[in-house]
Design a protein around this motif. Structure first.
Motif, short mmCIF file in Angstrom:
data_model
loop_
_atom_site.label_atom_id
_atom_site.label_comp_id
_atom_site.label_asym_id
_atom_site.label_seq_id
_atom_site.Cartn_x
_atom_site.Cartn_y
_atom_site.Cartn_z
N GLY A 20 0.80 -1.21 0.00
CA GLY A 20 0.00 0.00 0.00
C GLY A 20 0.84 1.27 0.00
O GLY A 20 0.36 2.34 0.31
N GLY A 21 2.11 1.12 -0.35
CA GLY A 21 3.04 2.24 -0.36
C GLY A 21 4.47 1.76 -0.41
O GLY A 21 4.73 0.64 -0.86
N THR A 22 5.39 2.57 0.06
CA THR A 22 6.80 2.23 0.02
C THR A 22 7.38 2.19 1.43
O THR A 22 7.03 2.99 2.28
N LYS A 63 0.54 9.67 -3.99
CA LYS A 63 0.06 10.73 -3.12
C LYS A 63 0.08 10.16 -1.69
O LYS A 63 -0.51 9.11 -1.44
N VAL A 64 0.76 10.85 -0.80
CA VAL A 64 0.95 10.34 0.56
C VAL A 64 -0.38 10.39 1.32
O VAL A 64 -0.95 11.45 1.52
N ALA A 65 -0.84 9.20 1.73
CA ALA A 65 -2.08 9.08 2.49
C ALA A 65 -1.79 9.04 3.98
O ALA A 65 -2.63 9.38 4.79
N GLY A 66 -0.59 8.62 4.33
CA GLY A 66 -0.21 8.50 5.73
C GLY A 66 1.16 7.90 5.85
O GLY A 66 1.72 7.36 4.89
N ILE A 82 5.49 4.54 4.02
CA ILE A 82 4.75 5.67 3.44
C ILE A 82 3.61 5.08 2.63
O ILE A 82 3.83 4.41 1.62
N ARG A 83 2.38 5.31 3.08
CA ARG A 83 1.18 4.79 2.42
C ARG A 83 0.72 5.74 1.33
O ARG A 83 0.80 6.95 1.49
N PHE A 84 0.20 5.18 0.24
CA PHE A 84 -0.30 5.97 -0.88
C PHE A 84 -1.82 5.86 -0.97
O PHE A 84 -2.37 4.78 -0.77
N SER A 85 -2.48 6.97 -1.33
CA SER A 85 -3.91 6.94 -1.62
C SER A 85 -4.13 6.76 -3.12
O SER A 85 -5.09 6.12 -3.54
#
Length: 177
Positions: A20-22, A63-66, A82-85
């Motif tokens: 869900g991100g990096t 896009k950083v979601a959290g 780093i979670r992405f939306s």
């Protein structure tokens, strides 16, 4: 100018989707959370890196979601996920990585050669993998590793300690499941 956090990574696009991100980065979560986008840049010098894009090329932006602090192994310091939306595949930034020696670089999309208005944003797929933050050693000890394996590991620790002339408490055996 759009601020960006860039990461020099071996992660594949599938890895990014699965988590869900990096991640898992050594940086301050509070600082990383202040950036609207994160850019993954290919590090082909890592043996696990897929050869899908050139070395130093940006391949995905999110896009950083959290931002989450994650404990990878018990006793370790937390790392940052780093979670992405939303995400977009980057096709034009072939020499994005600068002179940074650190795999986390606070920069801008302009400096990376990324034009945000030309990207095709898509919703981020739901993460597939359970995160390391959900690590429960008692579950592994009680359900995944049979008692016979626990005995083998204990004997191996004793043998290693004896052969190396060190205390058994200094021997750690790690199993990644």
């Amino acid at each position: 100018m759009t601020s960006a956090i860039a990461v020099f990574t071996h992660e594949s696009l599938e890895d990014v989707f699965a988590r869900g991100g990096t991640g898992y980065w050594v940086t301050k979560a509070s600082r990383a959370a202040n950036y609207p986008v994160a850019v993954c840049v290919r590090n082909l010098r890592h043996p696990k890196a897929p050869h899908d894009v050139p070395h130093r090329a940006a391949f995905v932006i999110g896009k950083v979601a959290g931002v989450e602090e994650v404990i990878i192994r018990p006793g370790d310091k937390p790392r940052v996920l780093i979670r992405f939306s939303e995400y977009a595949v980057v096709k034009s930034a072939h020499d994005a990585w600068g002179a940074s020696q650190n795999p986390v670089w606070y920069t801008s999309t302009e400096e990376l050669g990324i034009e945000l208005d030309k990207l095709e944003w898509q919703p981020m797929p739901a993460p597939e993998k359970a995160e390391a933050a959900e690590f429960r050693p008692e579950e592994i000890r009680n359900e995944v590793i049979p008692d016979s394996v626990i005995g083998i590991l204990a004997a191996a620790k004793e043998e290693l300690a004896e052969q190396l002339g060190i205390a058994i408490g200094n021997i750690e055996i790690t199993i990644r499941v």
